[in-house]
Design an enzyme around this catalytic site. Structure first.
Site, PDB file in Angstrom:
ATOM      1  N   ASP A 791      35.350  36.965  29.079  1.00 61.48           N
ATOM      2  CA  ASP A 791      35.024  37.607  30.092  1.00 61.48           C
ATOM      3  C   ASP A 791      34.657  37.522  30.844  1.00 61.48           C
ATOM      4  O   ASP A 791      33.383  38.332  30.966  1.00 61.48           O
ATOM      5  CB  ASP A 791      36.836  38.016  30.755  1.00 61.48           C
ATOM      6  CG  ASP A 791      36.962  38.101  31.821  1.00 61.48           C
ATOM      7  OD1 ASP A 791      37.132  36.822  32.449  1.00 61.48           O
ATOM      8  OD2 ASP A 791      37.945  38.770  32.729  1.00 61.48           O
ATOM      9  N   CYS A 823      42.377  30.569  33.034  1.00 65.80           N
ATOM     10  CA  CYS A 823      41.787  31.180  31.387  1.00 65.80           C
ATOM     11  C   CYS A 823      42.358  32.458  32.689  1.00 65.80           C
ATOM     12  O   CYS A 823      43.778  32.496  32.169  1.00 65.80           O
ATOM     13  CB  CYS A 823      40.697  31.352  32.157  1.00 65.80           C
ATOM     14  SG  CYS A 823      39.694  31.125  34.231  1.00 65.80           S
ATOM     15  N   SER A 824      41.883  33.323  32.876  1.00 65.24           N
ATOM     16  CA  SER A 824      42.562  34.947  33.434  1.00 65.24           C
ATOM     17  C   SER A 824      42.699  34.685  35.417  1.00 65.24           C
ATOM     18  O   SER A 824      43.756  34.671  35.529  1.00 65.24           O
ATOM     19  CB  SER A 824      41.340  36.276  32.904  1.00 65.24           C
ATOM     20  OG  SER A 824      42.331  36.975  33.394  1.00 65.24           O
ATOM     21  N   ALA A 825      41.547  34.529  35.761  1.00 67.39           N
ATOM     22  CA  ALA A 825      42.110  34.241  37.131  1.00 67.39           C
ATOM     23  C   ALA A 825      42.363  33.113  37.623  1.00 67.39           C
ATOM     24  O   ALA A 825      42.953  32.330  39.038  1.00 67.39           O
ATOM     25  CB  ALA A 825      40.475  34.694  37.950  1.00 67.39           C
ATOM     26  N   GLY A 826      41.963  31.884  36.454  1.00 62.99           N
ATOM     27  CA  GLY A 826      41.759  30.351  36.453  1.00 62.99           C
ATOM     28  C   GLY A 826      40.898  30.219  38.245  1.00 62.99           C
ATOM     29  O   GLY A 826      40.961  28.940  38.708  1.00 62.99           O
ATOM     30  N   ILE A 827      39.300  30.845  37.728  1.00 66.18           N
ATOM     31  CA  ILE A 827      38.363  29.913  38.867  1.00 66.18           C
ATOM     32  C   ILE A 827      36.922  29.893  37.296  1.00 66.18           C
ATOM     33  O   ILE A 827      36.115  29.090  37.436  1.00 66.18           O
ATOM     34  CB  ILE A 827      37.783  30.921  39.976  1.00 66.18           C
ATOM     35  CG1 ILE A 827      37.968  32.343  39.286  1.00 66.18           C
ATOM     36  CG2 ILE A 827      39.047  30.744  40.391  1.00 66.18           C
ATOM     37  CD1 ILE A 827      37.807  33.178  40.438  1.00 66.18           C
ATOM     38  N   GLY A 828      36.347  31.004  36.548  1.00 65.54           N
ATOM     39  CA  GLY A 828      35.551  31.291  36.436  1.00 65.54           C
ATOM     40  C   GLY A 828      35.590  30.079  34.696  1.00 65.54           C
ATOM     41  O   GLY A 828      34.752  28.990  35.037  1.00 65.54           O
ATOM     42  N   ARG A 829      36.049  30.415  33.672  1.00 67.42           N
ATOM     43  CA  ARG A 829      36.471  29.293  32.398  1.00 67.42           C
ATOM     44  C   ARG A 829      36.655  27.937  33.033  1.00 67.42           C
ATOM     45  O   ARG A 829      36.430  27.320  32.702  1.00 67.42           O
ATOM     46  CB  ARG A 829      36.863  29.936  31.248  1.00 67.42           C
ATOM     47  CG  ARG A 829      35.626  31.416  30.757  1.00 67.42           C
ATOM     48  CD  ARG A 829      36.641  32.066  29.920  1.00 67.42           C
ATOM     49  NE  ARG A 829      37.485  33.026  30.983  1.00 67.42           N
ATOM     50  CZ  ARG A 829      37.887  34.210  29.892  1.00 67.42           C
ATOM     51  NH1 ARG A 829      38.250  34.261  28.571  1.00 67.42           N
ATOM     52  NH2 ARG A 829      38.925  34.388  30.918  1.00 67.42           N
ATOM     53  N   GLN A 867      32.410  31.041  37.824  1.00 68.64           N
ATOM     54  CA  GLN A 867      32.299  32.600  38.747  1.00 68.64           C
ATOM     55  C   GLN A 867      31.428  33.141  38.970  1.00 68.64           C
ATOM     56  O   GLN A 867      31.109  33.427  40.452  1.00 68.64           O
ATOM     57  CB  GLN A 867      33.237  33.551  38.581  1.00 68.64           C
ATOM     58  CG  GLN A 867      34.167  34.381  39.162  1.00 68.64           C
ATOM     59  CD  GLN A 867      35.104  35.085  38.231  1.00 68.64           C
ATOM     60  OE1 GLN A 867      35.234  35.017  37.088  1.00 68.64           O
ATOM     61  NE2 GLN A 867      35.148  36.077  38.603  1.00 68.64           N
TER      62      GLN A 867
END
Length: 896
Positions: A791, A823-829, A867
């Protein structure tokens, strides 16, 4: 000879004298002790102290010896095990405690002067001599391998060292091999020296102070800059390193950053014996407190890490240190507190302190120093001086303070900047080529954005009226209500006001003064304009609702009109965290445009090849990152009102990650309402007729699993790509929303059956059957999971990541329905994967690739896609390597 004497015979009126005991007692009665201090230029000095003196006295003597004014960033180190080493590289190095006697800390009697708190931006340092000490420290960190950096960046930074020591490049003086006697970077090769030499030629006109400023301006952006490392082990007994920095605690494994815990996320730090603990703030989606534990090597190393955290948090985050109570309550815990000044106090003191013009002698690199030892001279403080015969240029090593001159910026004097406030002239084009007016030296990006799971907590505003006692010819200030002050400026002969601004409606922050050049109208005005002042009105126009570019144009218009006078209404010293809850204070950098004004106007092989050359140049210089960091994170014209409704807030994994209303996925058949934290993201590939369709979403919560599969069902999706693990570093990143192999998960109106599971290296491929209970319709679902992507971080291997992307592309062949990516937030990866797949498709279609345009397109559909700068740099490097190594190339039908 007396062969034997009875003890009784010596009794009575006899006498004795203990010679050795008297000498030991004499030594114990000595009132002074010696402390040898090695400085950053390798000179040494011995200080005599009272044996009862505390560490603060030795520090004061050192600062007095150096005539160092901005002293709060520095400290003294010593070897805890008492080894008298000459190089402070051991893990046993400890910082001198100012509150404890030197005698108890002196061990070997040898101390090392070093930077203890690494300033986030060298422009905060008012004194040229302070910046020079930082320069020496960073150069030492690089040569000792403590500060690791890519070869391209190492060569760029080394070129500033060459400029500082040798001055301008002259062919008749700097022939082949002229760098071979300079120790510049570890593993220095002839090829590196050629690259450094080419970069050295671009720095013509920079004084040593300019070059050192630019050296620091690039170094501050390195991942390991200012990281104090401590060896530890995680809960699985794997070796890791915990890095204490100005932004918080950073976790490294195998020299790769795998997690960041910013100070804004940490509630409490503690240690017990060999264990070190951090307690994290509870997220909205969590009903428990997260306590992470790390195993240290010894009790002493655990306590030292704890003390380092206390000092760094106090220095960088607080306005003033917490005062000890006069009487301590009865406790067995450590009573240590940081008692020095904070960075805030240091910077504020520098703003109101008169600048002192001074000269000092610079030290050459080690190999040159060795070569001229017999001819070298030393001044009264032991600092090395250079014989007059070395260079005819007077500015090579001895210069005046920058009170009379601002360092030339790392991006080159005169480059157009959206942040310009009359600080830079507009004589040079942003091409990277040398012009008569000066050299272009590209800069790296500087802003570090917050992470998705950081809370949105703004710094409180502080009002401190500036010092109005300085003599000036400017009119008296008009002090208005609410602490506002009106300042009038007239440009100098070069048409400069002398300050930069940042912020605007599009950047979601107020207009702030970001830099003020010394001895310019902004610096000499009454009252003085300071970094951090909030600009409220420009020539009577309220700027609170204006875009950044509009604000800059207002300033330029003032300069171009008749009188040229600029009237500012400011709120002095208005401290504002532009990215509330972020890990670092953001600062402006001039935007670099490494793409044509109409990037898609020309197509074909030449355009693709040119875009790849521009991509390579931007990566090498850092301009690509500066360009990325000027881009808005959220489109200011798009709203996210649905996510803020009370009934929907619990469906968001992170409180600051919200889908735009216009592109959000709307559920039709969910019993929990039509809201889910997801956006449609469509990426068109020009010239090919292809549109890659995605649904970018967060990792499902336990309460949103049914909504997630309802979304898959309604969208007709057959591919789900997962770029996270369920738990990372003790924190839940995603709920397991699928059944185990050969099992079935039953939800409201559908079932999900796992039919296959295949593990390949760091990937897991699963096959599901999704069945609609109401209609009996069944659909095959492919589930692809990338398991080794930390992350906020980047994959360890670009080839592995590219392979995974190709597998995703193969799985969606012939599919027009959207692929669900999370991913977790749905923006970075998630954003990294979308950009990579889009770029590979563009290459195959023989279209130019401009990563920033891709990011902009994504962020117009879902906020904050990709991100942080490290993710953006990684995917850009992966795209360029895939192209240069022939992994991706134009398909025959698109070749011309």
């Amino acid at each position: 000879m007396i062969e034997s004497v009875s003890r009784r015979a010596l009794s009575g009126s006899s006498g004795s004298y203990h010679v050795r005991g008297a000498e030991l007692a004499r030594n114990r009665r000595l009132k002074s002790l010696s402390a040898i201090v090695t400085f950053l230029d390798d000179t040494q000095h011995t200080f005599q102290l009272d044996k009862r003196a505390k560490g603060q006295l030795l520090l004061d003597l050192v600062f007095q010896h150096l005539e160092l004014i901005e002293k709060d960033y520095f400290g003294l180190q010593y070897s805890e095990n008492g080894v008298n080493t000459t190089i402070p590289t051991s893990d046993a190095m400890r910082w001198l405690d100012p509150s404890k006697p030197v005698k108890k800390q002196i061990r070997s009697g040898h101390f090392f002067f070093a930077v203890k708190f690494y300033v986030s931006d060298p422009s905060k340092l008012q004194e040229e001599y302070t910046r020079y000490q930082f320069y020496l420290q960073i150069r030492r960190d690089i040569l000792q391998g403590k500060l690791q950096l890519p070869t391209s960046t190492a060569c760029l930074i080394a070129s500033y060292t060459v400029q500082s020591e040798l001055g301008d490049y002259h062919p008749e003086e700097h022939g082949p091999g002229y760098l071979s006697q300079l120790q510049l970077i570890p593993g220095q090769t002839e090829e590196m020296e050629k690259k450094i030499s080419e970069l050295h030629k671009l720095h013509k006109g920079q004084l040593p102070a300019d070059a050192e400023f630019n050296f620091l301006d690039h170094a501050k952006r390195l991942d390991m800059y200012g990281v104090e490392l401590h060896k530890a082990r995680d809960s699985t007994n794997k070796e890791i390193q915990l890095g204490v920095t100005s932004i918080g605690l950073v976790v490294f494994q195998n020299s790769i950053k795998i997690n960041v815990f910013s100070w804004s996320k940490i509630v409490k730090i503690s240690f017990k014996r060999k264990q070190f603990f951090i307690q994290l703030r509870r997220e909205q989606s969590e009903n428990y407190d997260t306590l992470l534990g790390f195993n240290m090597q010894t009790y002493r190393s655990s306590k030292n890490l704890w003390k380092a955290c206390v000092e760094h948090h106090t220095f960088f985050r607080l306005h003033s240190p917490k005062m000890r109570p006069k009487r301590f309550p009865l406790t067995l815990s450590s009573r240590f507190t940081y008692s020095g000044r904070t960075e805030f106090q240091t910077v504020e003191d520098g703003k109101h302190r008169a600048r002192v013009e001074r000269t000092f002698i610079r030290s050459p690199s080690k190999k040159i120093a060795h070569a001229i030892t017999t001819a070298a001279l030393t001044d009264d403080k032991g600092k090395l001086t250079i014989p007059p015969g070395r260079s005819s240029r007077s500015y090579d090593n001895k210069v005046q303070s920058l009170g009379a001159r601002e360092p030339r910026q790392a991006w080159g004097e005169g480059n157009p900047s959206d942040d310009e406030g009359g600080f830079l002239s507009l004589r040079e084009e942003i091409t990277g080529s040398y012009t008569q007016g000066g050299a272009f030296s590209p800069a790296l990006g500087s802003r570090v954005f917050s992470y998705a799971d950081d809370d949105t907590t703004a710094e409180r505003n502080i009002y401190d009226l500036p010092d109005y006692s300085e003599p000036t010819s400017s009119p008296a200030p008009q002090i208005l209500e609410d602490g506002l002050v009106t300042i009038s400026l007239t440009p100098d002969e070069q048409g400069r006001f002398g300050f930069n601004v940042k912020g605007g409606l599009d950047l979601d922050m107020p207009i702030l003064v970001s830099r003020v050049a010394p001895n310019t109208p902004a610096d000499r005005c009454y009252p003085k304009l300071n970094e951090g002042d909030q600009v409220v009105y420009i020539n009577g126009i309220d700027v609170s609702g204006l875009l950044h570019e509009r604000v800059v144009n207002l300033i330029r218009q003032s300069r171009d009109r008749g009188s040229g006078e600029l009237t500012l209404t400011v709120r002095p010293n208005a401290l504002y965290n532009a990215l509330a809850g972020t890990d670092e204070t953001s600062e402006e950098e001039p935007p670099y445009r490494y793409v044509p004004d109409a990037p898609h106007a020309a197509i074909g092989s030449d355009a693709l090849a040119q875009s790849m050359l521009l991509l390579a140049d931007g990566l090498a210089s850092g301009a690509l990152i500066a360009q990325y960091e000027q881009l808005y994170r959220k489109n200011p014209e798009l709203t996210s009102l649905e996510s803020k409704k009370p009934e929907n807030q619990s469906k968001n994994r992170y409180r600051d990650i919200s889908p735009y209303d216009v592109t959000r996925v709307i559920l039709m058949g969910s019993a929990n309402g039509d809201y889910i934290n997801a956006n449609y993201v469509n990426m068109e590939i020009p010239g090919s007729g292809i549109i890659n369709r995605y649904i970018a979403t967060q990792g499902p919560l336990s309460s949103t699993v049914a909504d997630f599969w309802q979304m898959v069902l309604e969208a007709g999706s057959t591919l789900v790509v997962m770029l996270t693990t369920l738990v990372e570093r003790g924190r839940a990143k995603c709920h397991q929303y699928w059944p185990a192999y050969n099992e079935t998960l039953t939800l409201r109106n559908l079932t999900l059956t796992s039919t296959a599971e295949n593990i390949e290296d760091t990937f897991i491929f699963r096959e599901f059957i999704l069945r609609d209970v109401n209609t009996g319709e069944e659909r095959d679902i492919t589930h692809m999971q990338y398991c080794s992507w930390p992350d906020h971080g980047v994959p360890s291997d670009w080839r592995q990541f590219t392979t995974f992307t190709e597998r995703v592309r193969a799985a969606r062949t012939g599919i027009v329905e959207p692929a669900v990516v999370h991913c977790s937030a749905g923006i970075g990866r998630t954003g990294v994967l979308v950009l990579m797949e889009t770029a590979l498709c563009l290459i195959e279609a023989n279209q130019p690739v401009y990563p920033l345009d891709i990011v902009r397109s994504m962020r117009d559909q879902r906020a904050m896609m990709i991100q942080n700068a490290s993710q953006y740099r990684f995917v850009c490097e992966a795209v360029h390597k895939a192209y240069s190594e022939g992994i991706a190339k134009p398909l025959p039908e698109f070749s011309r």
